[in-house]
Design a protein around this motif. Structure first.
Motif, PDB file in Angstrom:
ATOM      1  N   VAL A 144      25.299  49.218  37.721  1.00  0.00           N
ATOM      2  CA  VAL A 144      25.457  48.058  38.602  1.00  0.00           C
ATOM      3  C   VAL A 144      24.774  46.863  37.948  1.00  0.00           C
ATOM      4  CG1 VAL A 144      24.958  47.078  40.873  1.00  0.00           C
ATOM      5  CG2 VAL A 144      25.487  49.511  40.658  1.00  0.00           C
ATOM      6  N   LYS A 180      33.768  46.786  52.648  1.00  0.00           N
ATOM      7  CA  LYS A 180      32.763  47.378  51.748  1.00  0.00           C
ATOM      8  C   LYS A 180      32.837  48.893  51.783  1.00  0.00           C
ATOM      9  CE  LYS A 180      28.512  48.393  52.825  1.00  0.00           C
ATOM     10  NZ  LYS A 180      27.065  48.402  53.167  1.00  0.00           N
ATOM     11  N   ALA A 184      33.909  51.238  48.601  1.00  0.00           N
ATOM     12  CA  ALA A 184      32.939  52.151  47.993  1.00  0.00           C
ATOM     13  C   ALA A 184      33.483  53.581  47.975  1.00  0.00           C
ATOM     14  CB  ALA A 184      31.615  52.078  48.742  1.00  0.00           C
ATOM     15  N   LYS A 191      38.670  50.855  43.142  1.00  0.00           N
ATOM     16  CA  LYS A 191      37.765  50.530  44.239  1.00  0.00           C
ATOM     17  C   LYS A 191      38.109  49.119  44.694  1.00  0.00           C
ATOM     18  CE  LYS A 191      33.624  53.404  43.621  1.00  0.00           C
ATOM     19  NZ  LYS A 191      34.105  54.412  42.674  1.00  0.00           N
ATOM     20  N   CYS A 215      35.003  46.800  43.603  1.00  0.00           N
ATOM     21  CA  CYS A 215      33.947  47.222  42.686  1.00  0.00           C
ATOM     22  C   CYS A 215      34.604  47.679  41.400  1.00  0.00           C
ATOM     23  CB  CYS A 215      33.162  48.420  43.239  1.00  0.00           C
ATOM     24  SG  CYS A 215      31.898  48.011  44.454  1.00  0.00           S
ATOM     25  N   SER A 216      33.876  47.588  40.319  1.00  0.00           N
ATOM     26  CA  SER A 216      34.312  48.218  39.084  1.00  0.00           C
ATOM     27  C   SER A 216      34.415  49.717  39.374  1.00  0.00           C
ATOM     28  CB  SER A 216      33.263  47.931  38.003  1.00  0.00           C
ATOM     29  OG  SER A 216      33.779  48.216  36.736  1.00  0.00           O
ATOM     30  N   CYS A 224      28.396  51.106  44.148  1.00  0.00           N
ATOM     31  CA  CYS A 224      29.325  50.124  44.702  1.00  0.00           C
ATOM     32  C   CYS A 224      28.783  49.572  46.019  1.00  0.00           C
ATOM     33  CB  CYS A 224      30.698  50.771  44.887  1.00  0.00           C
ATOM     34  SG  CYS A 224      31.923  49.696  45.665  1.00  0.00           S
ATOM     35  N   CYS A 227      25.990  47.186  45.323  1.00  0.00           N
ATOM     36  CA  CYS A 227      26.492  45.925  44.783  1.00  0.00           C
ATOM     37  C   CYS A 227      27.086  45.072  45.902  1.00  0.00           C
ATOM     38  CB  CYS A 227      27.534  46.210  43.697  1.00  0.00           C
ATOM     39  SG  CYS A 227      27.992  44.755  42.743  1.00  0.00           S
ATOM     40  N   LEU A 228      27.897  45.696  46.756  1.00  0.00           N
ATOM     41  CA  LEU A 228      28.537  44.922  47.829  1.00  0.00           C
ATOM     42  C   LEU A 228      27.538  44.532  48.916  1.00  0.00           C
ATOM     43  CD1 LEU A 228      32.046  46.637  48.033  1.00  0.00           C
ATOM     44  CD2 LEU A 228      31.511  44.338  47.195  1.00  0.00           C
ATOM     45  N   SER A 251      29.882  43.546  38.377  1.00  0.00           N
ATOM     46  CA  SER A 251      30.212  44.857  38.928  1.00  0.00           C
ATOM     47  C   SER A 251      31.059  44.839  40.193  1.00  0.00           C
ATOM     48  CB  SER A 251      28.926  45.629  39.240  1.00  0.00           C
ATOM     49  OG  SER A 251      28.225  45.910  38.053  1.00  0.00           O
ATOM     50  N   CYS A 252      30.980  43.748  40.972  1.00  0.00           N
ATOM     51  CA  CYS A 252      31.734  43.745  42.234  1.00  0.00           C
ATOM     52  C   CYS A 252      32.030  42.317  42.666  1.00  0.00           C
ATOM     53  CB  CYS A 252      30.957  44.465  43.341  1.00  0.00           C
ATOM     54  SG  CYS A 252      29.439  43.663  43.869  1.00  0.00           S
TER      55      CYS A 252
END
Ligand SMILES: *[C@@H]1O[C@H](CO)[C@@H](O)[C@H](O)[C@H]1NC(C)=O
Ligand SMILES: *[C@@H]1O[C@H](CO)[C@@H](O)[C@H](O)[C@H]1NC(C)=O
Ligand SMILES: *[C@@H]1O[C@H](CO)[C@@H](O)[C@H](O)[C@H]1NC(C)=O
Ligand SMILES: *[C@@H]1O[C@H](CO)[C@@H](O)[C@H](O)[C@H]1NC(C)=O
Ligand SMILES: *[C@@H]1O[C@H](CO)[C@@H](O)[C@H](O)[C@H]1NC(C)=O
Ligand SMILES: *[C@@H]1O[C@H](CO)[C@@H](O)[C@H](O)[C@H]1NC(C)=O
Ligand SMILES: *[C@@H]1O[C@H](CO)[C@@H](O)[C@H](O)[C@H]1NC(C)=O
Ligand SMILES: *[C@@H]1O[C@H](CO)[C@@H](O)[C@H](O)[C@H]1NC(C)=O
Length: 311
Positions: A144, A180, A184, A191, A215-216, A224, A227-228, A251-252
Motif C-alpha cells: 500500500v 469501499k 476490497a 478491485k 484498488c490496485s 485495500c 488505502c480506501l 494504490s487506490c
C-alpha cells in the motif's frame, strides 16, 4: 520539458483549489494527456557519473510493460527488468471501466510523458484520470503506497443550508463506504466498483451522487481497505459539501460527482442498500470491468463549468 518537484507541487495545489474556475488550464497537459499527478523521486545528479544501466532498465521495463504478457487481462500490468541493484520494477493500472484499447493508449502515452518529465530518476509515478504508471528500484507488488496523493474538490458547496450539507455528506460517505467494502472484497484480478445514491440537495429536487472506487488488484483485502480508509478520510476532510471530489494515490482511488455519470453506465449492477437517511434512500453499486469513452477527461472537465453555474 522537465518539472521539478516544487513546480509539480504548486500545480497540484492550484488544481485542487481552483479547479472549478479554471478546469481546463489547471491539469498540466504533457504530450496529449492531462496529468493529475507527476512525481519524480531521487533524480541521479549526474547520469554520466552514476551507473546508467539502471536508466536503460527503466526504459526497458516501461517499453515492455504494455505487452499482453505483463497484463492480468483486466487493466493491471506488472513487470521487472534488469538484475540485482539495477533491477527496475513497474506497475501500470487502468481505471476499471476503461476498455482494453483505451487502457493501452493511456499507459503508452503515460510512458512517454513519464520518461520525458522524469528522465533520470530512480523512482517515478504519473497518473491521469484514466490510468496510473509507476516504476521503482524496489518491488511494489502488494504494497500500500499512500504517497504521493492528489485530492480534488470544488470550492463551492452544493447548498448553503447546514442541515442539507450534513445530509448530503452522510449520504455521500455511506455510498463511498459501501463501494469501499465492495472493492476490497473484489479478489485478485479486479478491485473496482461504481455506484450511485439519490440525495435531495436542491430543495425538493432529487440529485444523484455517482461514485467510483478502485484498488490496485495486487493489494490484499486488508491493504485495500486501509488505502480506501485513507481516501474516505481525505474526502471527508476536504470535500465536505463539494459537488465533486476525488482522492488518488498509487494504490487506490475514489471519485464522486453529483448529477454527472462520469463512468461507463454499462458496468454491471450489484444492488446495495444504504442505511436510511434524511434524503431519498437506496443505492446501487456496480462492479467489474467495462468501458468508458476515450474522451473522459474532456467530458469530465468540460461539464464542470455548467455544473458551477447550476450551483
Ligand atoms: C557530470 O560528470 C562529468 C564527468 O565527471 C562532468 O564532465 C560533467 O560536467 C558533469 N555534469 C554535470 C551537469 O555536473
Ligand atoms: C554498473 O552496472 C553494471 C552492470 O549492471 C554492474 O556490473 C556494475 O557493478 C555497476 N556499477 C556500479 C558502480 O553500480
Ligand atoms: C510473450 O510470451 C511469449 C511466450 O512466453 C514469448 O514468446 C514472447 O516473446 C513474449 N513477448 C514479449 C513482448 O515479451
Ligand atoms: C505508443 O506511443 C508511441 C508514440 O506516440 C507510438 O508511436 C506507438 O505506436 C504507441 N504504441 C501503442 C501500442 O499504442
Ligand atoms: C533503492 O534506492 C534507494 C536509494 O538509492 C536505496 O536506498 C535502496 O536500498 C534501493 N532499494 C533496493 C531494493 O535496491
Ligand atoms: C461549506 O460548508 C461548510 C459547512 O457549513 C463550511 O464550513 C465551508 O466553509 C463551506 N465552504 C464553502 C466554500 O463555502
Ligand atoms: C428543480 O427545482 C426547480 C425549482 O425548485 C424547478 O424549477 C425545476 O424544474 C426542478 N427540476 C426538476 C428536474 O425537477
Ligand atoms: C434515483 O432517482 C431516480 C429518479 O427518481 C430513479 O430513477 C433512480 O432509480 C434512483 N436511484 C437510486 C439509486 O435510488
Amino acid at each position: 520539458m522537465h518539472m521539478d518537484r516544487a513546480q509539480i507541487k504548486a500545480g497540484i495545489m492550484v488544481s485542487t483549489r481552483f479547479q472549478l474556475f479554471l478546469p481546463l488550464i489547471l491539469l498540466p497537459v504533457i504530450g496529449t494527456q492531462a496529468i493529475d499527478m507527476l512525481n519524480c523521486l531521487d533524480a541521479f545528479p549526474n547520469t554520466t557519473i552514476l551507473n546508467s544501466t539502471y536508466l536503460k532498465n527503466v526504459n526497458g521495463v516501461l517499453s515492455s510493460l504494455i505487452s499482453s504478457n505483463n497484463s492480468n487481462g483486466y487493466g493491471f500490468y506488472s513487470s521487472a527488468y534488469g538484475e540485482n541493484s539495477d533491477k527496475v520494477y513497474a506497475i501500470g493500472l487502468c481505471r476499471g471501466d476503461l476498455k482494453h484499447d483505451a487502457c493501452v493508449t493511456c499507459l503508452n502515452a503515460s510512458r512517454y510523458d513519464l520518461m520525458e518529465v522524469c528522465p533520470n530518476d530512480r523512482e517515478a509515478s504519473l497518473w491521469t484520470e484514466k490510468c496510473k504508471l509507476r516504476y521503482s528500484n524496489h518491488s511494489m507488488h502488494g504494497t500500500v503506497e499512500l504517497i504521493p496523493s492528489s485530492t480534488r474538490y470544488s470550492n463551492k458547496n452544493v447548498s448553503s443550508s447546514l442541515s442539507v450539507l450534513e445530509g448530503f455528506n452522510q449520504r455521500l460517505m455511506a455510498l463511498l463506504g459501501v463501494l469501499k467494502v465492495e472493492v476490497a472484497a473484489g479478489g485478485d484480478v479486479v478491485k473496482f466498483a461504481v455506484g450511485n445514491a439519490n440525495v435531495s440537495i436542491y430543495s425538493k429536487n432529487i440529485s444523484t451522487i455517482y461514485g467510483l472506487a478502485q484498488c490496485s488488484p495486487d493489494l490484499s483485502e486488508l491493504g485495500c481497505n486501509n488505502c480506501l480508509d485513507e481516501a474516505l478520510e481525505k474526502i471527508q476532510m476536504y470535500c465536505y459539501g463539494s459537488g465533486f471530489g476525488s482522492y488518488v494515490n498509487p494504490s487506490c482511488d475514489l471519485y464522486y460527482q453529483v448529477d454527472y455519470l462520469f463512468f461507463d453506465p454499462a458496468a454491471q449492477t450489484v444492488p446495495v442498500a444504504l442505511p436510511p437517511l434524511i434524503s431519498p434512500p437506496t443505492a446501487n453499486a456496480r462492479g467489474k470491468k467495462s468501458n468508458i469513452p476515450q474522451t473522459l477527461i474532456v467530458i469530465f472537465v468540460s461539464i464542470l463549468l455548467p455544473f458551477i453555474v447550476m450551483l
